[in-house]
Design a protein around this motif. Structure first.
Motif, PDB file in Angstrom:
ATOM      1  N   GLY A 117      47.232  34.114  38.800  1.00 38.79           N
ATOM      2  CA  GLY A 117      46.273  34.989  39.467  1.00 38.79           C
ATOM      3  C   GLY A 117      45.388  34.235  40.440  1.00 38.79           C
ATOM      4  O   GLY A 117      45.106  34.704  41.545  1.00 38.79           O
ATOM      5  N   VAL A 118      44.963  33.038  40.054  1.00 43.66           N
ATOM      6  CA  VAL A 118      44.131  32.222  40.937  1.00 43.66           C
ATOM      7  C   VAL A 118      44.929  31.825  42.181  1.00 43.66           C
ATOM      8  O   VAL A 118      44.428  31.882  43.310  1.00 43.66           O
ATOM      9  CB  VAL A 118      43.598  30.977  40.187  1.00 43.66           C
ATOM     10  CG1 VAL A 118      42.985  29.971  41.147  1.00 43.66           C
ATOM     11  CG2 VAL A 118      42.582  31.391  39.133  1.00 43.66           C
ATOM     12  N   LEU A 119      46.183  31.422  41.980  1.00 44.46           N
ATOM     13  CA  LEU A 119      47.023  31.035  43.116  1.00 44.46           C
ATOM     14  C   LEU A 119      47.263  32.206  44.076  1.00 44.46           C
ATOM     15  O   LEU A 119      47.357  32.013  45.282  1.00 44.46           O
ATOM     16  CB  LEU A 119      48.359  30.486  42.631  1.00 44.46           C
ATOM     17  CG  LEU A 119      48.317  29.111  41.958  1.00 44.46           C
ATOM     18  CD1 LEU A 119      49.686  28.753  41.394  1.00 44.46           C
ATOM     19  CD2 LEU A 119      47.832  28.040  42.924  1.00 44.46           C
ATOM     20  N   LEU A 120      47.364  33.420  43.523  1.00 43.22           N
ATOM     21  CA  LEU A 120      47.587  34.599  44.359  1.00 43.22           C
ATOM     22  C   LEU A 120      46.290  35.137  44.963  1.00 43.22           C
ATOM     23  O   LEU A 120      46.333  36.039  45.799  1.00 43.22           O
ATOM     24  CB  LEU A 120      48.256  35.715  43.540  1.00 43.22           C
ATOM     25  CG  LEU A 120      49.677  35.440  43.060  1.00 43.22           C
ATOM     26  CD1 LEU A 120      50.152  36.566  42.140  1.00 43.22           C
ATOM     27  CD2 LEU A 120      50.618  35.277  44.245  1.00 43.22           C
ATOM     28  N   GLY A 121      45.163  34.606  44.532  1.00 49.91           N
ATOM     29  CA  GLY A 121      43.883  35.071  45.050  1.00 49.91           C
ATOM     30  C   GLY A 121      43.409  36.374  44.432  1.00 49.91           C
ATOM     31  O   GLY A 121      42.567  37.067  44.990  1.00 49.91           O
ATOM     32  N   VAL A 122      43.929  36.716  43.269  1.00 44.15           N
ATOM     33  CA  VAL A 122      43.565  37.958  42.587  1.00 44.15           C
ATOM     34  C   VAL A 122      42.293  37.726  41.772  1.00 44.15           C
ATOM     35  O   VAL A 122      42.215  36.790  40.978  1.00 44.15           O
ATOM     36  CB  VAL A 122      44.715  38.437  41.667  1.00 44.15           C
ATOM     37  CG1 VAL A 122      44.306  39.669  40.891  1.00 44.15           C
ATOM     38  CG2 VAL A 122      45.966  38.690  42.462  1.00 44.15           C
ATOM     39  N   HIS A 123      41.298  38.596  41.996  1.00 45.07           N
ATOM     40  CA  HIS A 123      40.073  38.544  41.188  1.00 45.07           C
ATOM     41  C   HIS A 123      40.404  39.085  39.806  1.00 45.07           C
ATOM     42  O   HIS A 123      40.887  40.202  39.665  1.00 45.07           O
ATOM     43  CB  HIS A 123      38.964  39.383  41.827  1.00 45.07           C
ATOM     44  CG  HIS A 123      37.756  39.490  40.962  1.00 45.07           C
ATOM     45  ND1 HIS A 123      36.901  38.435  40.746  1.00 45.07           N
ATOM     46  CD2 HIS A 123      37.271  40.523  40.241  1.00 45.07           C
ATOM     47  CE1 HIS A 123      35.941  38.816  39.928  1.00 45.07           C
ATOM     48  NE2 HIS A 123      36.139  40.082  39.609  1.00 45.07           N
ATOM     49  N   GLN A 124      40.155  38.266  38.782  1.00 47.48           N
ATOM     50  CA  GLN A 124      40.499  38.662  37.419  1.00 47.48           C
ATOM     51  C   GLN A 124      39.228  38.888  36.622  1.00 47.48           C
ATOM     52  O   GLN A 124      38.366  38.028  36.560  1.00 47.48           O
ATOM     53  CB  GLN A 124      41.371  37.592  36.779  1.00 47.48           C
ATOM     54  CG  GLN A 124      42.680  37.413  37.537  1.00 47.48           C
ATOM     55  CD  GLN A 124      43.481  36.266  37.002  1.00 47.48           C
ATOM     56  OE1 GLN A 124      43.834  36.277  35.839  1.00 47.48           O
ATOM     57  NE2 GLN A 124      43.754  35.295  37.842  1.00 47.48           N
ATOM     58  N   ASN A 125      39.173  40.046  36.018  1.00 43.19           N
ATOM     59  CA  ASN A 125      38.024  40.460  35.236  1.00 43.19           C
ATOM     60  C   ASN A 125      38.309  40.172  33.765  1.00 43.19           C
ATOM     61  O   ASN A 125      39.460  40.159  33.332  1.00 43.19           O
ATOM     62  CB  ASN A 125      37.789  41.955  35.461  1.00 43.19           C
ATOM     63  CG  ASN A 125      36.429  42.405  35.007  1.00 43.19           C
ATOM     64  OD1 ASN A 125      35.874  41.861  34.073  1.00 43.19           O
ATOM     65  ND2 ASN A 125      35.904  43.406  35.688  1.00 43.19           N
ATOM     66  N   SER A 126      37.261  39.978  32.976  1.00 39.92           N
ATOM     67  CA  SER A 126      37.448  39.743  31.542  1.00 39.92           C
ATOM     68  C   SER A 126      37.932  41.003  30.826  1.00 39.92           C
ATOM     69  O   SER A 126      38.379  40.933  29.685  1.00 39.92           O
ATOM     70  CB  SER A 126      36.151  39.237  30.916  1.00 39.92           C
ATOM     71  OG  SER A 126      35.128  40.184  31.097  1.00 39.92           O
ATOM     72  N   SER A 127      37.878  42.147  31.486  1.00 39.33           N
ATOM     73  CA  SER A 127      38.349  43.384  30.862  1.00 39.33           C
ATOM     74  C   SER A 127      39.839  43.332  30.559  1.00 39.33           C
ATOM     75  O   SER A 127      40.284  43.879  29.552  1.00 39.33           O
ATOM     76  CB  SER A 127      38.054  44.574  31.768  1.00 39.33           C
ATOM     77  OG  SER A 127      36.677  44.722  31.933  1.00 39.33           O
ATOM     78  N   ALA A 128      40.614  42.689  31.414  1.00 34.01           N
ATOM     79  CA  ALA A 128      42.052  42.569  31.167  1.00 34.01           C
ATOM     80  C   ALA A 128      42.314  41.737  29.918  1.00 34.01           C
ATOM     81  O   ALA A 128      43.195  42.065  29.109  1.00 34.01           O
ATOM     82  CB  ALA A 128      42.751  41.957  32.377  1.00 34.01           C
ATOM     83  N   LEU A 129      41.545  40.674  29.738  1.00 39.29           N
ATOM     84  CA  LEU A 129      41.689  39.844  28.549  1.00 39.29           C
ATOM     85  C   LEU A 129      41.291  40.624  27.297  1.00 39.29           C
ATOM     86  O   LEU A 129      41.949  40.541  26.263  1.00 39.29           O
ATOM     87  CB  LEU A 129      40.844  38.582  28.691  1.00 39.29           C
ATOM     88  CG  LEU A 129      40.981  37.537  27.596  1.00 39.29           C
ATOM     89  CD1 LEU A 129      42.415  37.043  27.487  1.00 39.29           C
ATOM     90  CD2 LEU A 129      40.049  36.380  27.863  1.00 39.29           C
TER      91      LEU A 129
END
Length: 175
Positions: A117-129
């Motif tokens: 996700g970091v490599l793709l530039g996707v903002h990742q929220n803790s909600s997915a975790l």
């Protein structure tokens, strides 16, 4: 709920679950094994940032991979957990070293997904975790409940069906 609060909640739930899994615990016969995963899922889904609006396709694929990973971890955890019956008829469970390996592999897979996700530039929220943790707990609890059913003692006597009047007198059938 803020991202920091989500992270604290995820860490607290994971810490409690992981530490409790290696001690012997009685499996209850109640039907409330799904409540904690349901609460976690509701908290995760009510947050607005589960999917990054600027990278919807990539974020959706990462969320799907997270959920598949979570389901696999829950299933692996449930199948590597030891279940036994005590002389009094109670059913007990305790995770094994293989369960710990499942958790370590799951954490590595989740870190890998985060890195993608970091490599793709996707903002990742803790909600997915949090949603993934809910899926893991739901699958694990469901499979353990299912695996323990043959070990629970069978009820004695006739069990009334849904809609039967409890006050009805049971009569012996004549042949």
């Amino acid at each position: 709920m803020s991202g920091l609060m989500n992270a604290v909640l995820i860490f607290a739930v994971a810490a409690v679950v992981i530490t409790r899994q290696f001690s012997a615990r009685r499996i209850g016969t109640d039907r409330r094994w799904w409540i904690v995963p349901a609460v976690l899922a509701v908290v995760a889904l009510r947050e607005p940032g589960v999917i990054d609006p600027h990278h919807q396709v990539q974020a959706s694929l990462l969320l799907g991979a997270e959920l598949v990973t979570a389901l696999a971890i829950g299933a692996g955890w449930a199948w590597t957990t030891r279940i036994w019956t005590e002389p009094d008829g109670s059913v007990w469970t305790r995770s094994t070293k293989a369960s710990g390996a499942v958790w370590i592999a799951g954490i590595c897979l989740r870190l890998g997904l985060f890195g993608i996700g970091v490599l793709l530039g996707v903002h990742q929220n803790s909600s997915a975790l949090m949603l993934g943790l809910a899926a893991t707990l739901l699958v694990r609890s469901g499979l353990l409940t299912w695996r323990s059913q043959p070990l629970h003692p069978a009820p004695t006597g006739p069990v009334p069906a849904y809609g039967d009047d409890v006050r009805r007198v049971l009569r012996k059938e004549r042949l």
